[in-house]
Design a protein around this motif. Structure first.
Motif, PDB file in Angstrom:
ATOM      1  N   PHE A 300      32.942   5.640  78.692  1.00 38.96           N
ATOM      2  CA  PHE A 300      32.523   6.405  77.516  1.00 38.96           C
ATOM      3  C   PHE A 300      33.744   7.158  77.010  1.00 38.96           C
ATOM      4  O   PHE A 300      34.264   8.047  77.691  1.00 38.96           O
ATOM      5  CB  PHE A 300      31.413   7.388  77.852  1.00 38.96           C
ATOM      6  CG  PHE A 300      31.022   8.264  76.686  1.00 38.96           C
ATOM      7  CD1 PHE A 300      30.176   7.787  75.712  1.00 38.96           C
ATOM      8  CD2 PHE A 300      31.524   9.548  76.559  1.00 38.96           C
ATOM      9  CE1 PHE A 300      29.820   8.579  74.624  1.00 38.96           C
ATOM     10  CE2 PHE A 300      31.176  10.347  75.481  1.00 38.96           C
ATOM     11  CZ  PHE A 300      30.330   9.858  74.512  1.00 38.96           C
ATOM     12  N   ARG A 301      34.201   6.777  75.850  1.00 41.39           N
ATOM     13  CA  ARG A 301      35.386   7.397  75.265  1.00 41.39           C
ATOM     14  C   ARG A 301      34.971   8.240  74.071  1.00 41.39           C
ATOM     15  O   ARG A 301      34.159   7.820  73.250  1.00 41.39           O
ATOM     16  CB  ARG A 301      36.401   6.333  74.829  1.00 41.39           C
ATOM     17  CG  ARG A 301      36.850   5.414  75.962  1.00 41.39           C
ATOM     18  CD  ARG A 301      37.866   4.402  75.480  1.00 41.39           C
ATOM     19  NE  ARG A 301      39.098   5.051  75.053  1.00 41.39           N
ATOM     20  CZ  ARG A 301      40.107   5.313  75.864  1.00 41.39           C
ATOM     21  NH1 ARG A 301      40.027   4.999  77.140  1.00 41.39           N
ATOM     22  NH2 ARG A 301      41.199   5.889  75.421  1.00 41.39           N
ATOM     23  N   ALA A 302      35.535   9.420  74.005  1.00 43.16           N
ATOM     24  CA  ALA A 302      35.201  10.340  72.922  1.00 43.16           C
ATOM     25  C   ALA A 302      36.430  10.679  72.097  1.00 43.16           C
ATOM     26  O   ALA A 302      36.602  11.803  71.634  1.00 43.16           O
ATOM     27  CB  ALA A 302      34.583  11.617  73.490  1.00 43.16           C
ATOM     28  N   LYS A 308      38.412  14.957  65.893  1.00 43.29           N
ATOM     29  CA  LYS A 308      37.794  15.821  64.895  1.00 43.29           C
ATOM     30  C   LYS A 308      37.713  17.254  65.383  1.00 43.29           C
ATOM     31  O   LYS A 308      37.911  18.203  64.619  1.00 43.29           O
ATOM     32  CB  LYS A 308      36.400  15.287  64.557  1.00 43.29           C
ATOM     33  CG  LYS A 308      35.738  16.003  63.395  1.00 43.29           C
ATOM     34  CD  LYS A 308      34.433  15.331  63.003  1.00 43.29           C
ATOM     35  CE  LYS A 308      33.800  16.036  61.792  1.00 43.29           C
ATOM     36  NZ  LYS A 308      32.522  15.389  61.402  1.00 43.29           N
ATOM     37  N   GLN A 309      37.420  17.420  66.676  1.00 41.41           N
ATOM     38  CA  GLN A 309      37.355  18.769  67.237  1.00 41.41           C
ATOM     39  C   GLN A 309      38.705  19.456  67.162  1.00 41.41           C
ATOM     40  O   GLN A 309      38.803  20.641  66.817  1.00 41.41           O
ATOM     41  CB  GLN A 309      36.874  18.690  68.683  1.00 41.41           C
ATOM     42  CG  GLN A 309      36.783  20.024  69.400  1.00 41.41           C
ATOM     43  CD  GLN A 309      35.587  20.831  68.972  1.00 41.41           C
ATOM     44  OE1 GLN A 309      35.183  20.799  67.815  1.00 41.41           O
ATOM     45  NE2 GLN A 309      35.024  21.578  69.889  1.00 41.41           N
ATOM     46  N   HIS A 310      39.785  18.738  67.470  1.00 45.26           N
ATOM     47  CA  HIS A 310      41.120  19.327  67.384  1.00 45.26           C
ATOM     48  C   HIS A 310      41.470  19.668  65.932  1.00 45.26           C
ATOM     49  O   HIS A 310      42.100  20.707  65.667  1.00 45.26           O
ATOM     50  CB  HIS A 310      42.152  18.348  67.953  1.00 45.26           C
ATOM     51  CG  HIS A 310      42.051  18.169  69.440  1.00 45.26           C
ATOM     52  ND1 HIS A 310      41.725  19.196  70.297  1.00 45.26           N
ATOM     53  CD2 HIS A 310      42.229  17.069  70.219  1.00 45.26           C
ATOM     54  CE1 HIS A 310      41.715  18.757  71.533  1.00 45.26           C
ATOM     55  NE2 HIS A 310      42.011  17.461  71.523  1.00 45.26           N
ATOM     56  N   GLU A 315      42.221  23.904  61.889  1.00 41.57           N
ATOM     57  CA  GLU A 315      41.811  24.476  60.607  1.00 41.57           C
ATOM     58  C   GLU A 315      41.284  25.895  60.790  1.00 41.57           C
ATOM     59  O   GLU A 315      41.583  26.795  60.001  1.00 41.57           O
ATOM     60  CB  GLU A 315      40.730  23.586  59.983  1.00 41.57           C
ATOM     61  CG  GLU A 315      40.275  24.054  58.606  1.00 41.57           C
ATOM     62  CD  GLU A 315      39.239  23.130  58.003  1.00 41.57           C
ATOM     63  OE1 GLU A 315      38.643  23.498  56.985  1.00 41.57           O
ATOM     64  OE2 GLU A 315      39.033  22.025  58.561  1.00 41.57           O
ATOM     65  N   GLY A 316      40.502  26.104  61.863  1.00 38.87           N
ATOM     66  CA  GLY A 316      39.990  27.445  62.132  1.00 38.87           C
ATOM     67  C   GLY A 316      41.099  28.435  62.444  1.00 38.87           C
ATOM     68  O   GLY A 316      41.065  29.588  61.988  1.00 38.87           O
ATOM     69  N   SER A 353      33.224  27.279  62.142  1.00 37.38           N
ATOM     70  CA  SER A 353      32.704  27.587  63.478  1.00 37.38           C
ATOM     71  C   SER A 353      31.386  26.871  63.706  1.00 37.38           C
ATOM     72  O   SER A 353      31.137  26.340  64.809  1.00 37.38           O
ATOM     73  CB  SER A 353      32.539  29.094  63.624  1.00 37.38           C
ATOM     74  OG  SER A 353      31.981  29.417  64.875  1.00 37.38           O
ATOM     75  N   ASP A 354      30.511  26.848  62.700  1.00 37.19           N
ATOM     76  CA  ASP A 354      29.248  26.145  62.839  1.00 37.19           C
ATOM     77  C   ASP A 354      29.466  24.642  63.050  1.00 37.19           C
ATOM     78  O   ASP A 354      28.764  23.997  63.839  1.00 37.19           O
ATOM     79  CB  ASP A 354      28.377  26.375  61.595  1.00 37.19           C
ATOM     80  CG  ASP A 354      27.861  27.809  61.511  1.00 37.19           C
ATOM     81  OD1 ASP A 354      27.898  28.501  62.540  1.00 37.19           O
ATOM     82  OD2 ASP A 354      27.430  28.223  60.418  1.00 37.19           O
ATOM     83  N   ARG A 355      30.430  24.081  62.330  1.00 35.72           N
ATOM     84  CA  ARG A 355      30.716  22.645  62.489  1.00 35.72           C
ATOM     85  C   ARG A 355      31.240  22.344  63.892  1.00 35.72           C
ATOM     86  O   ARG A 355      30.876  21.328  64.503  1.00 35.72           O
ATOM     87  CB  ARG A 355      31.722  22.204  61.432  1.00 35.72           C
ATOM     88  CG  ARG A 355      31.175  22.226  60.003  1.00 35.72           C
ATOM     89  CD  ARG A 355      32.253  21.934  58.981  1.00 35.72           C
ATOM     90  NE  ARG A 355      32.784  20.586  59.132  1.00 35.72           N
ATOM     91  CZ  ARG A 355      33.835  20.133  58.466  1.00 35.72           C
ATOM     92  NH1 ARG A 355      34.450  20.935  57.596  1.00 35.72           N
ATOM     93  NH2 ARG A 355      34.263  18.915  58.624  1.00 35.72           N
ATOM     94  N   ARG A 356      32.085  23.222  64.424  1.00 31.52           N
ATOM     95  CA  ARG A 356      32.578  23.013  65.781  1.00 31.52           C
ATOM     96  C   ARG A 356      31.463  23.127  66.798  1.00 31.52           C
ATOM     97  O   ARG A 356      31.393  22.354  67.762  1.00 31.52           O
ATOM     98  CB  ARG A 356      33.687  24.025  66.091  1.00 31.52           C
ATOM     99  CG  ARG A 356      34.957  23.844  65.275  1.00 31.52           C
ATOM    100  CD  ARG A 356      36.018  24.836  65.710  1.00 31.52           C
ATOM    101  NE  ARG A 356      36.448  24.590  67.081  1.00 31.52           N
ATOM    102  CZ  ARG A 356      37.286  25.387  67.748  1.00 31.52           C
ATOM    103  NH1 ARG A 356      37.778  26.472  67.150  1.00 31.52           N
ATOM    104  NH2 ARG A 356      37.620  25.117  68.990  1.00 31.52           N
ATOM    105  N   SER A 357      30.559  24.096  66.604  1.00 31.86           N
ATOM    106  CA  SER A 357      29.427  24.247  67.523  1.00 31.86           C
ATOM    107  C   SER A 357      28.527  23.006  67.483  1.00 31.86           C
ATOM    108  O   SER A 357      28.067  22.515  68.517  1.00 31.86           O
ATOM    109  CB  SER A 357      28.619  25.494  67.160  1.00 31.86           C
ATOM    110  OG  SER A 357      29.412  26.654  67.278  1.00 31.86           O
ATOM    111  N   ASN A 358      28.281  22.513  66.287  1.00 29.46           N
ATOM    112  CA  ASN A 358      27.442  21.318  66.152  1.00 29.46           C
ATOM    113  C   ASN A 358      28.116  20.093  66.788  1.00 29.46           C
ATOM    114  O   ASN A 358      27.460  19.266  67.419  1.00 29.46           O
ATOM    115  CB  ASN A 358      27.163  21.053  64.677  1.00 29.46           C
ATOM    116  CG  ASN A 358      26.273  19.822  64.465  1.00 29.46           C
ATOM    117  OD1 ASN A 358      25.112  19.815  64.864  1.00 29.46           O
ATOM    118  ND2 ASN A 358      26.823  18.801  63.864  1.00 29.46           N
TER     119      ASN A 358
END
Length: 360
Positions: A300-302, A308-310, A315-316, A353-358
């Motif tokens: 399982f590779r993410a 996208k998280q980085h 950006e944050g 922040s909401d996008r990262r949490s999601n």
């Protein structure tokens, strides 16, 4: 449905009533956290014994009561003892969980290196020796805590005394931990249909109930997911409101056959890593003692999600830097021309922040 009157509640009305109860619980939990957010109280709770040397109960709310840590609602608000239990349970769980961070922070501060972001081998050995079970602790945990302490030192010109100065009091979540209650507050029984259950609980009829007459019994049918076996024992769930709907986090218990210790011929191995999150493979043991692989394994590779998280993290960080610069220029001046831009940046920071949490 309200049992006394037979009134059928809509999903929005139910979410409103659950939200009122959750606000009462989170308010009392926040008071408890603020009163005991310190090293002495957290160490006492983590020690597992009270002042008389008796062992503390495993339930967080019972442990807090043994220590005499209680709370009350706002003046004029009437709640039963089970509502207080839920507040104590939530606060107790949060206070117990901070013990690990407190010990890690104390170890990092006590072995603070000359260059925080460039530890030598001796300094790495020193910090691992100062932390409990530090030999097996991932380096990333020590680095992230070091960056947090270094940021505090840059702002205040000194190191923090402990994690309770480094971190603010955590926010008490708006949820109802019904596992801390008994039949006088909530009950859960299976329906005739194995895929359904009935949850009964007392909910307030207004945001600030003044008497017990402002609390009513409400019956809430639950649809169980197919993963819950028909013979499983159901436990009282945790209720939370999300996007105007009530969600029930349900726990259940069911019996499984005892696995034999010997005689297996197939084994499954799973490993986790940073680049490849999970790798798995199965092997078979033959009668002649040889072992062969079954297939080519699985991974399982993410990578896409991590990329996208980085990107969102960078950006944050950029938005935070820009917002901090605007705040220094504004300097508490309400009529400053950058006030509007600062508000726009704050809203964009919240969205990222909401996008990262999601994504997590």
């Amino acid at each position: 449905m309200v049992e006394k009157t037979g009134e059928v509640l809509s999903a929005a009305s139910l979410a409103q009533r659950v939200g009122w109860a959750a606000d009462l619980v989170s308010g009392m939990a926040a008071d408890l956290l603020g009163a005991h957010w310190n090293t002495a109280d957290v160490d006492l709770l983590a020690s597992g014994v009270d002042g008389a040397g008796r062992r503390l109960p495993s339930n967080a709310w019972m442990a807090l009561r043994r220590l005499g840590w209680s709370t009350t609602p706002a003046e004029g608000v009437r709640v039963n003892d089970r509502i207080v239990r839920m507040a104590q349970e939530q606060a107790g769980r949060l206070l117990r969980s901070v013990k690990w961070r407190a010990d890690l922070t104390a170890g990092v501060i006590g072995s603070w290196p000359a260059e925080p972001l460039r530890r030598t081998l001796d300094e790495w050995a020193a910090v691992r020796a100062a932390v409990r079970d530090g030999r097996d602790l991932p380096s990333s945990a020590i680095r992230s805590r070091t960056r947090q302490i270094a940021a505090f030192a840059r702002r205040h010109g000194r190191l923090p005394t402990d994690v309770f100065e480094l971190e603010a009091v955590p926010r008490a979540a708006r949820m109802l931990l019904l596992s801390a209650c008994d039949g006088q507050q909530a009950s859960l029984v299976r329906a005739d249909d194995p895929g359904r259950a009935l949850l009964r609980l007392q909910l307030p009829t207004c945001p600030a109930p003044r008497s017990y007459r402002d609390w009513t019994w409400v019956a809430c049918p639950l649809t169980l997911p197919p993963t819950v076996p028909p013979v499983a024992g159901l436990h009282l769930p945790t209720l939370r409101v999300h996007h105007g709907r009530v969600h029930a986090d349900l726990a259940y218990t069911h019996a499984v056959p005892t696995a034999p210790r010997t005689g297996h011929t197939i084994a499954l191995g799973v490993d986790w890593g940073l680049n490849t999150l999970l790798s798995a493979g199965a092997v078979r043991l033959h009668s002649n003692g040889t072992i062969t692989a079954l297939g080519s394994g699985a991974q399982f590779r993410a990578a896409g999600v991590l990329a996208k998280q980085h990107r969102l993290r960078r950006e944050g960080e950029h938005l935070h830097t820009k917002a901090d610069h605007y705040q220094r220029l504004i300097n508490d001046t309400d009529s400053h021309r950058l006030t509007g831009k600062h508000a726009v940046l704050a809203e964009e920071i919240r969205r990222v922040s909401d996008r990262r949490s999601n994504l997590n």
